[in-house]
Each structure stands twice: as C-alpha cells, then as structure tokens.
Motif scaffolding. Structure first.
Motif, PDB file in Angstrom:
ATOM      1  N   THR A  18       0.831  -1.202   0.000  1.00  0.00           N
ATOM      2  CA  THR A  18       0.000   0.000   0.000  1.00  0.00           C
ATOM      3  C   THR A  18       0.864   1.249   0.000  1.00  0.00           C
ATOM      4  OG1 THR A  18      -1.721  -1.192   1.221  1.00  0.00           O
ATOM      5  CG2 THR A  18      -1.853   1.204   1.208  1.00  0.00           C
ATOM      6  N   LEU A  19       1.919   1.232   0.808  1.00  0.00           N
ATOM      7  CA  LEU A  19       2.854   2.352   0.827  1.00  0.00           C
ATOM      8  C   LEU A  19       3.496   2.535  -0.549  1.00  0.00           C
ATOM      9  CD1 LEU A  19       5.314   3.235   3.649  1.00  0.00           C
ATOM     10  CD2 LEU A  19       6.133   3.190   1.295  1.00  0.00           C
ATOM     11  N   ALA A  20       3.903   1.429  -1.164  1.00  0.00           N
ATOM     12  CA  ALA A  20       4.523   1.502  -2.495  1.00  0.00           C
ATOM     13  C   ALA A  20       3.546   2.050  -3.531  1.00  0.00           C
ATOM     14  CB  ALA A  20       5.018   0.119  -2.920  1.00  0.00           C
ATOM     15  N   ALA A  21       2.257   1.704  -3.401  1.00  0.00           N
ATOM     16  CA  ALA A  21       1.252   2.229  -4.329  1.00  0.00           C
ATOM     17  C   ALA A  21       1.145   3.744  -4.214  1.00  0.00           C
ATOM     18  CB  ALA A  21      -0.103   1.582  -4.075  1.00  0.00           C
ATOM     19  N   GLY A  22       1.253   4.269  -2.990  1.00  0.00           N
ATOM     20  CA  GLY A  22       1.250   5.713  -2.807  1.00  0.00           C
ATOM     21  C   GLY A  22       2.415   6.370  -3.519  1.00  0.00           C
ATOM     22  N   VAL A  23       3.587   5.730  -3.446  1.00  0.00           N
ATOM     23  CA  VAL A  23       4.766   6.252  -4.140  1.00  0.00           C
ATOM     24  C   VAL A  23       4.543   6.243  -5.651  1.00  0.00           C
ATOM     25  CG1 VAL A  23       7.211   5.856  -4.629  1.00  0.00           C
ATOM     26  CG2 VAL A  23       6.347   5.563  -2.299  1.00  0.00           C
ATOM     27  N   GLY A 208      11.924  -2.045  -2.868  1.00  0.00           N
ATOM     28  CA  GLY A 208      11.111  -2.488  -1.742  1.00  0.00           C
ATOM     29  C   GLY A 208      10.260  -3.697  -2.081  1.00  0.00           C
ATOM     30  N   VAL A 209       9.634  -3.668  -3.252  1.00  0.00           N
ATOM     31  CA  VAL A 209       8.802  -4.807  -3.654  1.00  0.00           C
ATOM     32  C   VAL A 209       9.670  -6.036  -3.913  1.00  0.00           C
ATOM     33  CG1 VAL A 209       7.163  -5.666  -5.370  1.00  0.00           C
ATOM     34  CG2 VAL A 209       7.014  -3.306  -4.576  1.00  0.00           C
TER      35      VAL A 209
END
Length: 229
Positions: A18-23, A208-209
């Motif tokens: 979810t954090l990565a989606a924000g990025v 990160g992913v």
C-alpha cells in the motif's frame, strides 16, 4: 511459522505494498501528467474530465493506464490459476517479483529511454501493467480491506463499522494502517519527485517490492493453493 504469524506477515506485506502504491501514484500524477497507474477509479474520472474539455488531462494517458492495468490484471489472474495446487509462497513471491521487475523497468525507461511522449507513455503502460498484476493477486488473497491501491471501502468501513455506528470496529488496525501507509507513500513519493525527479522513487519502490518478493519466496511452506470449486 504458525498461521497467526503467517497472517501477520501477510498483513505487513500488504501494508508495505500500500505504501509503495502511494509512491507509484505520486510519481504518475506529478511526474507523468495527471494520470494514475494504480488507482483506476481516478483514471475513469479523468477520462470524463477530458471528455468535457477540462484542461490538464489526457484521454490517451488515462486510457493507456486503464488498458495497461487490465492487461496486467489478466496476466495476474492467469498466473494465479496456473499456480493452483502449488505452495502459496511461490505464487505470491512470483507475482511480487514480476511487479518489482516491471516497476524497475519503468525506472530505467524514465532514466534512459527516449524523451518526449514516447517515454511518458511507455512508463505509464509499464507501471499500470505492474499494478494490474498486483491487484489481481491481492484480490485472490481476499484479505478484507487490504486491496493496497484504493481506500474508499477501507474508509467506509472505519466509519460504518465503528462503535459510534453500532458496530464493533472489526479490522480497525489494518484499516487505519492502510490509510497511513498510502498517505506516507504518497508524501514520500511527492517529496522525491519534486526534489529528485521520478527515477529515484520508482527505483526505491521497485527495490522495496523486490525485498517483499524475496521474503515471500524464502518463507517456509505452510500450505498449497487449492483450486476453487
């Protein structure tokens, strides 16, 4: 690893995604011209804005994002079917590895690809493809209120299931965590785009992913995916 620990590990992974989606959406909207590559609801709305002649929005960009996302979701769904009956860690790890590779490719294209609209549209397509693969995978996991790219249902649950509304606040922790993760990711992505351009936030998201993929692949086998009946 106990089922409880496995559940916590999965929730942590979904919060990180979810954090990565924000990025990724911060990069898309701020660096690629008013388009989202994770939040498809936004793109459908943008297509409506474009049809009405609103400035600053692009039918080709939003349409390409939706199309790329659909192709990614198709591939992610197909991969889920192929992985039925195999250890779940291979399915999740493989899907996350594909996302990391695609987001990393988008970073490379942004850094070294041809300039102009060609680079912009290629980056949009690759990122949307990555997000489609991810959401198809997360959807099959069916963890309540953890879709990783949209928060409408999550925010509704926080209010509608609250004690003030007569509910029992189920999943409150993960719901609030999802909102905070998306906000933090968007803020970090926006900060990086404004100061360093889109390459670094995409590279960090890909890294990160990739770490999440490695963690999933190396996790002890706790079961197999069973075919739906």
């Amino acid at each position: 690893m106990t089922p409880r620990e496995t559940s916590r590990a999965l929730l942590a992974t979904l919060l990180a995604l979810t954090l990565a989606a924000g990025v990724v959406d911060a990069v898309s909207f701020l660096g690629l011209g008013h388009v989202f590559t994770a939040n498809m609801t936004g793109n459908v709305v943008f297509l409506g804005f474009s049809a009405a002649g609103a400035p600053g929005f692009s039918v080709p960009a939003s349409g390409l994002a939706v199309g790329g996302f659909l192709v990614g979701a198709l591939l992610g769904g197909r991969f889920g079917v192929v992985m039925e009956g195999r250890p779940r860690r291979l399915w999740i790890g493989g899907a996350l590895a594909a996302e990391a590779l695609l987001v990393g490719t988008a970073a490379v294209v942004t850094a070294t690809g041809p300039g102009g609209e060609g680079r912009r549209f290629t980056t949009i397509a690759v990122l949307a493809l990555a997000m489609g693969v991810r959401v198809a995978t997360v959807r099959r996991l069916a963890v309540p209120d953890m879709m990783t790219v949209i928060l409408t249902r999550t925010l509704t649950g926080i209010a509608a299931d609250s004690r003030m509304a007569g509910g029992t606040d189920p999943y409150l922790g993960r719901r609030v965590g999802s909102v905070l993760a998306m906000t933090l990711g968007a803020a970090a992505g926006a900060w990086l785009v404004r100061r360093h351009g889109p390459v670094w936030p995409l590279a960090l998201a890909a890294g990160g992913v990739a770490l999440l993929a490695a963690g999933a692949l190396l996790a002890p086998t706790t079961g197999v995916r069973r075919a739906r009946r």
